[in-house]
Motif scaffolding. Structure first.
Motif, PDB file in Angstrom:
ATOM      1  N   GLN A 110      -6.180   5.464  -3.356  1.00  0.00           N
ATOM      2  CA  GLN A 110      -5.500   5.055  -2.120  1.00  0.00           C
ATOM      3  C   GLN A 110      -6.410   4.216  -1.240  1.00  0.00           C
TER       4      GLN A 110
ATOM      5  N   PHE B 218       0.834  -1.212   0.000  1.00  0.00           N
ATOM      6  CA  PHE B 218       0.000   0.000   0.000  1.00  0.00           C
ATOM      7  C   PHE B 218       0.866   1.259   0.000  1.00  0.00           C
ATOM      8  N   THR B 219       1.882   1.297   0.883  1.00  0.00           N
ATOM      9  CA  THR B 219       2.714   2.502   0.956  1.00  0.00           C
ATOM     10  C   THR B 219       3.648   2.606  -0.252  1.00  0.00           C
TER      11      THR B 219
ATOM     12  N   ILE C 124       2.047   4.547  -2.947  1.00  0.00           N
ATOM     13  CA  ILE C 124       2.050   5.997  -2.718  1.00  0.00           C
ATOM     14  C   ILE C 124       3.453   6.555  -2.931  1.00  0.00           C
TER      15      ILE C 124
END
Lengths: 257, 204
Positions: free
Chosen positions: B176, B161-162, B165
């Motif tokens: 997101q 997930f990070t 980003i």
């Protein structure tokens, strides 16, 4: 009057000198409707007597605009970084219950000058570092520049509301004494000035600055910044966008070197 | 880029987590899934084959050992630098940030133990499986081992997930949010998958 015996009880984290030890002190202020934290602190200044009945030095704090646009009165109010002027006592009591103690403390990520006053120079130095301005000064007239497209104005205006108050820096776990992270607000400022039609002409300088030590790479995506921003700037989206921009720029720089 | 900048190492740190480490994790679990199909004989044959592949040590070094070592060493620095505040700012993503750092340390300890036990202390397939089955039959060891495994899986899924980003792939709130759901679903699915493998091995 009905409010005669009601008091506002505040507990303030105080510190006499930049290098002296902090201590807590409580004050009781007569309750009046429609007060905010600034007016409560003004009452303390009028009559600086703590709950033990001892006359003490009045609490030192900073404030300026009193309408949540300058950021000077930012402090921790019940543990949340926000502006004292916009922190209405009645609203706080709606959440915590009437008369519940209100705890005031200085921001923890900045050097303390005295009591609730902090030194925010670091943020301004970092704004200079990322060149968060549009360079138009020169020795001759340069005529009108290109217009800001309406489509960009809409979201860029929100970033321009940033008052460098420090809330996002306070809440960010990666802004600490152990890192040189410039913080979320400044990354959004780079996006603002890199979108500006004239500012865009110097965008490489800002991207370079954003990739220096303490730059955008220090973001760990905890995303607290966005939650605490009093101006509701979607900082996390701007950081993600600038992640893309800095990466593209780094690749382009390497390929054309 | 300034010579002192950590921009490059941070991006390498992030990339290594997916390529090759994340891909290796999924490959590792897929290979271990032979326990579901052919029982112990097939599992033993597969492990034997993998361990005796020619030049397998080159793959181990380049795809597994060096990337994990680089990621772990720089990662410990990242863990050290953070001033965690999940108890003050109780937002979901802030808790994920804190857990990412906790699971980083658990995974590091788990991997040292895991590699020592199943790579260096014994090397032939039969001994490795015998040893692990024996240990996993102890409930306390099973729980500790499962915590290590689940930490690694959480660290990978939340890191995914990070990663999206940090590389500017998911920028807006919608993308997101969707990827947050995907990462947590992956954690549950891969977590169940991993613990099921342990359960089967404990039953050998």
């Amino acid at each position: 009057m009905a409010n005669d015996n009601k008091v506002i009880n505040i507990k303030v984290k105080r510190q006499d000198k930049p290098d002296s030890a902090p201590y807590w002190e409580e004050f009781n202020i007569p309750y009046k409707p429609n007060m905010n934290v600034v007016s409560v602190l003004m009452e303390v200044r009028k009559n600086p007597v703590n709950v033990q009945g001892k006359a003490v030095n009045p609490v030192v704090w900073e404030c300026n605009c009193l309408e949540e646009v300058c950021g000077a009165c930012t402090m921790l109010i019940n543990g949340v970084p926000r502006q004292a002027c916009a922190a209405l006592i009645d609203k706080i009591y709606e959440q915590t219950g009437f008369g519940k103690q209100i705890v005031l403390a200085p921001l923890t990520k900045f050097p303390i000058v005295r009591d609730l006053t902090i030194d925010r120079a670091r943020m301004f130095e970092n704004l200079k570092r990322v060149k968060a301005w549009v360079p138009v000064d020169g020795s001759w007239a340069i005529a009108r520049g290109p217009r800001f497209a309406d489509r960009d104005q809409r979201w860029a205006y929100i970033i321009s509301r940033c008052m460098t108050c420090g809330c996002c820096q306070e809440a960010c776990p990666n802004v600490s004494g152990k890192s040189k992270f410039i913080g979320p607000s400044h990354i959004a400022q780079v996006r603002l000035f890199n979108t500006h039609p004239i500012g865009e002409m110097n965008k490489e300088e800002r991207l370079d600055a954003l990739m220096l030590e303490g730059g955008i790479q220090e973001c760990g995506n905890a995303q607290n910044c966005r939650k605490v921003c009093p101006k509701e700037i979607p900082l996390t989206n701007h950081i993600a966008f600038m992640n893309k921009e800095t990466f593209k720029y780094a690749v382009r720089k390497w390929r054309t070197k | 880029m300034d010579k002192k900048s950590n921009f490059l190492i941070r991006r390498i740190h992030s990339l290594l987590a997916i390529i090759p480490i994340g891909i290796f994790l999924l490959f590792h679990l897929s290979l271990n899934s032979t326990v579901f199909f052919g029982g112990r004989p097939l599992y033993e044959a597969v492990i034997h084959f993998m361990k005796n592949m020619p030049l397998v040590w080159v793959l181990e070094l380049v795809i597994i050992f060096v990337p994990i070592l680089v990621h772990a060493i720089y990662g410990i620095w990242i863990v050290y630098v953070a001033k965690n505040n999940a108890f003050n700012y109780k937002y979901g993503n802030n808790w994920a940030f804190y857990l990412q750092r906790i699971t980083a340390l658990i995974t590091a300890v788990f991997l040292v133990f895991h590699v020592y036990l199943q790579r260096f202390s014994v090397h032939e397939a039969e001994g490795v499986i015998d040893g692990l089955t024996g240990l996993l039959q102890n409930p306390l060891f099973f729980i500790l081992y499962a915590i290590g495994l689940l930490s690694a899986i959480f660290h990978f899924c939340n890191g995914f997930f990070t990663f999206l980003i940090s590389w500017g792939i998911t920028i807006g709130d919608h993308s997101q949010k969707i990827c947050r759901y995907i990462s947590m679903t992956l954690f549950v699915v891969i977590g169940v998958w991993g613990v099921s493998i342990l359960t089967v091995i404990a039953g050998f």
